[in-house]
Design a protein around this motif. Structure first.
Motif, PDB file in Angstrom:
ATOM      1  N   THR A 447       0.819  -1.284  -0.268  1.00  0.00           N
ATOM      2  CA  THR A 447      -0.005  -0.156   0.051  1.00  0.00           C
ATOM      3  C   THR A 447       0.935   1.084  -0.026  1.00  0.00           C
ATOM      4  OG1 THR A 447      -0.094   0.204   2.413  1.00  0.00           O
ATOM      5  CG2 THR A 447      -1.881  -1.421   1.404  1.00  0.00           C
ATOM      6  N   ALA A 448       0.423   2.357   0.230  1.00  0.00           N
ATOM      7  CA  ALA A 448       1.123   3.626  -0.002  1.00  0.00           C
ATOM      8  C   ALA A 448       2.209   3.644   1.211  1.00  0.00           C
ATOM      9  CB  ALA A 448       0.263   4.998   0.226  1.00  0.00           C
ATOM     10  N   GLY A 449       2.074   2.909   2.351  1.00  0.00           N
ATOM     11  CA  GLY A 449       3.078   3.241   3.439  1.00  0.00           C
ATOM     12  C   GLY A 449       3.393   1.762   3.928  1.00  0.00           C
ATOM     13  N   THR A 450       2.792   0.860   3.506  1.00  0.00           N
ATOM     14  CA  THR A 450       3.241  -0.299   4.018  1.00  0.00           C
ATOM     15  C   THR A 450       3.869  -1.589   2.802  1.00  0.00           C
ATOM     16  OG1 THR A 450       2.106  -0.228   5.802  1.00  0.00           O
ATOM     17  CG2 THR A 450       2.777  -2.498   5.529  1.00  0.00           C
ATOM     18  N   VAL A 451       4.962  -2.299   2.951  1.00  0.00           N
ATOM     19  CA  VAL A 451       5.073  -3.476   2.141  1.00  0.00           C
ATOM     20  C   VAL A 451       4.930  -4.861   2.880  1.00  0.00           C
ATOM     21  CG1 VAL A 451       6.996  -4.508   1.000  1.00  0.00           C
ATOM     22  CG2 VAL A 451       7.170  -2.339   0.892  1.00  0.00           C
ATOM     23  N   TRP A 452       4.032  -5.582   2.185  1.00  0.00           N
ATOM     24  CA  TRP A 452       3.546  -6.901   2.909  1.00  0.00           C
ATOM     25  C   TRP A 452       4.506  -8.067   2.216  1.00  0.00           C
ATOM     26  CZ3 TRP A 452      -0.141  -6.666   6.600  1.00  0.00           C
ATOM     27  CH2 TRP A 452      -0.640  -5.743   6.779  1.00  0.00           C
ATOM     28  N   VAL A 453       4.824  -8.719   3.110  1.00  0.00           N
ATOM     29  CA  VAL A 453       6.215  -9.777   2.573  1.00  0.00           C
ATOM     30  C   VAL A 453       5.778 -11.124   2.860  1.00  0.00           C
ATOM     31  CG1 VAL A 453       7.901  -8.012   3.032  1.00  0.00           C
ATOM     32  CG2 VAL A 453       7.532  -9.658   4.956  1.00  0.00           C
ATOM     33  N   ALA A 454       6.425 -12.113   2.256  1.00  0.00           N
ATOM     34  CA  ALA A 454       6.503 -13.425   2.579  1.00  0.00           C
ATOM     35  C   ALA A 454       6.628 -13.661   4.096  1.00  0.00           C
ATOM     36  CB  ALA A 454       7.107 -14.510   1.520  1.00  0.00           C
TER      37      ALA A 454
END
Length: 507
Positions: A447-454
């Motif tokens: 999202t604009a402020g967050t990176v979701w990771v494995a």
């Protein structure tokens, strides 16, 4: 067997919280597999394909996924052969060839199969098919005693091959699986206690030993041939010539030793854990010298010691590797145990491990015979997402989202992770730069402020405790969480559970 059948079973297992139902579904699957499909299928289900990592990351995989096929046609053997091809690729042009092979293969997969293939390739199987459940399923499908299957799996370090032997071999062949110098075994694990005195109350008379701030190793020697393995059974012999040299000097021909390795500074104090781990994570030799310290011996010159009491094993360890033994004392006195614990901390180590003097070596298991004691609460958690920083951290991934394992699915998907907090504390500039690069490589979405990771990266977090909270689904939140270090030597499956953290509420 069609891959679709394996996918259906994985989905069935993931959708139920009943251990019995999981075992039933997995046992039914195992009985339908051809002999040469058993080991690959088991590896796929537990996220440990026999080929290991094959050089595929989230970005490369996302680019190779095209429109799914309408009908299932792939087999278990097809997926196993794909991994063989990918593992064999190296050198110039291998990245392009890898993408081409992946595109051709995934074009033949249905949408469900594409998702399954992605999780196999990335080592992210979250089906709830935990190894313990699958071990029970193997025993049922093969009509073999559960203890026989568990022991064979522990001593071989390979659940897939154990399943193949249990299902296609005789009971005698299964029971004959034993220690083999050169083949790593699953390490014995320790429970936790708040103090050395509390641990001693559980174990009785015990060996109270320093818990080093190092990396666990298992050393095998046969004649002049030495092999060194990590706690995850990866062969890192070529990275640890210092350890190999020490092992070759020991007064034995055949030996299996359990221990740790770490680097020391000029004053003999342990260097930071990251300096030790740098030798595990790269093929190039470093200037840092790693010294081995051994705390157990599993085999010596044709004699297996797994089923001998710790007192016997320690006597043999002293004879074989005296100057390389981890410091410790045998005692039944709580005050003595606390003294050793204080000395370990003063020496810059993590704490102590208290080991019942009559305990056997339970490969691959965590029980009450070994109990670790640390001066602060530290837990191994999994990074689920990372937020972009601000101010002097502008442009860097900073605040990490922390998850605990939820093996039974009490707060979400069985075998998944439940968020328990966030932290940006304890991160050095070096770690900030590293995690900014690393987490974008395993990015799932953003999202604009967050990176979701494995959920594959394990981080050791120090906390002052937990408190009840409705903010997170597990009902708790971490208090004053700070990063101690990233655990390159651990898999997400070894992270601490939500129930372990919730237990702090009761304490």
């Amino acid at each position: 067997m069609l891959l679709d059948t394996l996918v259906t079973t994985a989905e069935t297992v993931a959708s139920t919280r009943s251990r019995l139902a999981k075992v039933d579904a997995l046992a039914a699957l195992l009985t339908r597999l051809e002999p040469d499909e058993i080991a690959p299928a088991v590896g796929f289900l537990v996220g440990k394909a026999r080929q290991g990592r094959v050089g595929v990351g989230w970005r490369g995989l996302a680019g190779a996924m095209g429109e799914p096929a309408a009908e299932a046609s792939l087999t278990v053997d097809d997926l196993d052969a794909l991994l063989d091809r990918l593992a064999a690729l190296s050198g110039s042009g291998s990245a392009g060839e890898r993408n081409r092979i992946l595109r051709d293969f995934t074009a033949r997969a249905t949408a469900r199969e594409q998702d399954f293939i992605a999780r196999v390739l990335l080592g992210e199987m979250r089906t709830g098919a935990l190894e313990g459940v699958l071990t029970d399923a193997i025993a049922r499908a093969a009509d073999r005693p559960g203890d026989s299957v568990r022991r064979a799996a522990m001593l071989s370090g390979n659940l897939g091959e154990t399943a193949r032997l249990a299902l296609t071999g005789t009971a005698e062949e299964l029971d004959a699986v034993g220690l083999l110098v050169g083949r790593p075994v699953l390490p014995m694990l320790a429970a936790s206690a708040p103090s050395a005195a509390d641990a001693l109350a559980t174990t009785g008379e015990a060996s109270v030993e320093y818990k080093l701030d190092g990396a666990r190793i298992q050393v095998h020697r046969h004649g002049d041939e030495v092999r060194v393995f990590t706690r995850n059974l990866a062969d890192i012999t070529h990275r640890l010539p210092d350890v190999v040299e020490v092992a070759r000097r020991l007064p034995v021909r055949d030996v299996i030793l359990d221990g740790e390795t770490l680097s020391l500074d000029e004053d003999g104090a342990p260097r930071p854990f990251q300096e030790t781990m740098s030798r595990f994570g790269a093929d190039a030799l470093r200037e840092t010298v790693l010294r081995p310290w051994f705390f157990d011996i599993l085999h010596v010159d044709g004699r297996d010691l797994l089923d001998e009491p710790l007192s016997t094993r320690l006597a043999e360890l002293e004879r074989v590797a005296g100057e390389h033994r981890i410091p410790g004392e045998v005692t039944a006195d709580p005050e003595e145990a606390e003294r050793v614990s204080r000395e370990a901390i003063a020496a810059g180590q993590e704490g102590v491990v208290v080991k019942a003097i009559d305990s056997l070596y339970a490969a691959g298991r965590r029980g009450s015979s070994w109990v670790k004691v640390k001066p602060v609460h530290t837990y191994d958690l999994v990074v689920l997402a990372v937020e972009w920083g601000s101010g002097r951290r502008q442009g860097l991934l900073s605040n990490i989202h922390l998850g605990a394992r939820d093996p039974e699915g009490a707060f979400g998907e069985p075998g998944g992770f439940v968020m328990v907090g966030k932290t940006f504390k304890g991160l050095t500039d070096k770690l900030l730069a590293w995690q900014t690069e690393h987490f974008q490589e395993i990015e799932v979405r953003r999202t604009a402020g967050t990176v979701w990771v494995a959920p594959t990266t394990v981080v050791e977090i120090a906390i002052d405790g937990v408190q009840r909270s409705s903010r997170y689904p597990g009902g708790i939140a971490l208090r004053f969480a700070r990063v101690k270090r990233y655990r390159d030597d651990k898999d997400a499956a070894e992270a601490d559970t939500i129930e372990t953290l919730r237990g702090l509420l009761r304490e």
